[in-house]
Design a protein around this motif. Structure first.
Motif, PDB file in Angstrom:
ATOM      1  N   GLY A 153       0.821  -1.205   0.000  1.00  0.00           N
ATOM      2  CA  GLY A 153       0.000   0.000   0.000  1.00  0.00           C
ATOM      3  C   GLY A 153       0.853   1.251   0.000  1.00  0.00           C
ATOM      4  O   GLY A 153       2.055   1.211   0.305  1.00  0.00           O
ATOM      5  N   TRP A 267      -6.661  -4.466   5.655  1.00  0.00           N
ATOM      6  CA  TRP A 267      -6.856  -3.286   4.805  1.00  0.00           C
ATOM      7  C   TRP A 267      -8.009  -2.400   5.281  1.00  0.00           C
ATOM      8  O   TRP A 267      -7.905  -1.178   5.262  1.00  0.00           O
ATOM      9  N   GLN A 283      -3.924   0.408  -2.700  1.00  0.00           N
ATOM     10  CA  GLN A 283      -3.195  -0.841  -2.857  1.00  0.00           C
ATOM     11  C   GLN A 283      -2.499  -0.809  -4.214  1.00  0.00           C
ATOM     12  O   GLN A 283      -3.135  -0.569  -5.240  1.00  0.00           O
TER      13      GLN A 283
END
Length: 316
Positions: A153, A267, A283
């Motif tokens: 990320g 996430w 991402q």
């Protein structure tokens, strides 16, 4: 203007910490490390003609120097505590020093972080900043924790600072967002601290996305694939052909966004933490078995950029 007057000007403008336990005024600073904390220390040197030009506005030199140093603490998930400043100047001009110190002080106040020592001397212009932060034992974010299956990320778009430099070299006026990214990079401190316990590894993007992600790859003994289609593309880069944009985003550096890895199930929590800190993460790839870092085009082929990032100690 002599050394002690300059030191007084610096400490007055930045706002130094004084006192017996921690501060300017003695031969050395004494730092009271809180119980159940570890000290995180990072040092950066900036040299005229390499990292900045003397004709550059001194307040922007000070701001960026301090922001770049603070970015190292953000990448470790540390809370800023103290910093030291060593300044070498070819001429002791109080006007330049005061403006430079105002830029440093602006970032120091935002962090917040306290000036506790340093040095001033004559010579070829350069500056060294040593920043100190605090983390709970074993909680610091490292480059060595990435695992196969993790996602990669990033805290924001990269390439804006590089676009500003490219435009300037071509005699084109850069977009305001690019100028801001180059001279006044955003601090990602809050987000870096929020990644503690969520991210498996982290690094700040200073030398270029590809170069810095490769550091995670090497430290973690894993391979990393970057998905170029998912790289955030701000409006200021949208006029570039894909290959030119990717080349800029992968290799230009000076972005000071955070690149991190995390288990996919983390996430949603990362997005929540990002929202609280005014950050829009994306991402951009995955961690795999193997070694090295590859950049993958939308068609699945490998993209080989023309630049690989800044290499310390090598200048053309």
């Amino acid at each position: 203007m002599h050394e002690f007057s300059l030191i007084e000007l610096l400490t007055k403008t930045i706002g130094a910490q004084t006192g017996a336990m921690e501060g300017v005024g003695d031969d050395a600073a004494i730092l009271p490390i809180p119980i159940n904390h570890q000290l995180v220390v990072s040092t950066d040197t900036l040299v005229e003609g390499v990292h900045f030009n003397f004709g550059q506005a001194p307040e922007t030199v000070g701001y960026k120097a301090m922001a770049a140093s603070i970015s190292d603490l953000a990448a470790m998930g540390a809370s800023p505590a103290w910093f030291f400043l060593a300044l070498t100047l070819p001429s002791m001009k109080p006007e330049w020093v005061e403006k430079f110190a105002s830029g440093v002080g602006e970032v120091a106040q935002k962090a917040p972080i306290k000036l506790v020592g340093g040095d001033v001397t004559s010579g070829p212009m350069n500056m060294t900043l040593t920043v100190c932060g605090l983390v709970e034992p074993g909680k610091a974010l490292l480059r060595s924790g990435a695992k196969p299956g993790d996602i990669v990320g990033i805290s924001g778009p990269v390439g804006l600072a590089g676009r500003a430099l490219s435009d300037q070299r071509r005699g084109v006026k850069p977009a305001p967002a690019c100028i801001s990214a180059l001279y006044r990079p955003e601090l990602r401190l809050g987000f870096g601290q929020a990644l503690v316990g969520l991210a498996s590894s982290c690094i700040d993007i200073s030398d270029g996305l590809l170069a810095d992600v490769s550091h995670i790859s090497a430290a973690s003994n894993v391979g990393i694939q970057l998905d170029l289609e998912t790289l955030p593309c701000p409006p200021e880069l949208s006029d570039l052909p894909d290959d030119d944009r990717w080349d800029l985003q992968l290799g230009s550096g000076d972005d000071y966004e955070l690149c991190f890895t995390a288990a996919p199930e983390r996430w949603r929590d990362i997005e929540k933490a990002a929202t609280k800190n005014g950050v829009k993460p994306a991402q951009i790839g995955k961690v795999i078995q193997g070694s090295g870092c590859q950049s993958i085009r939308p068609d699945g082929s490998v993209f080989n950029p023309g630049r690989s990032g800044y290499v310390h100690g090598v200048h053309s």
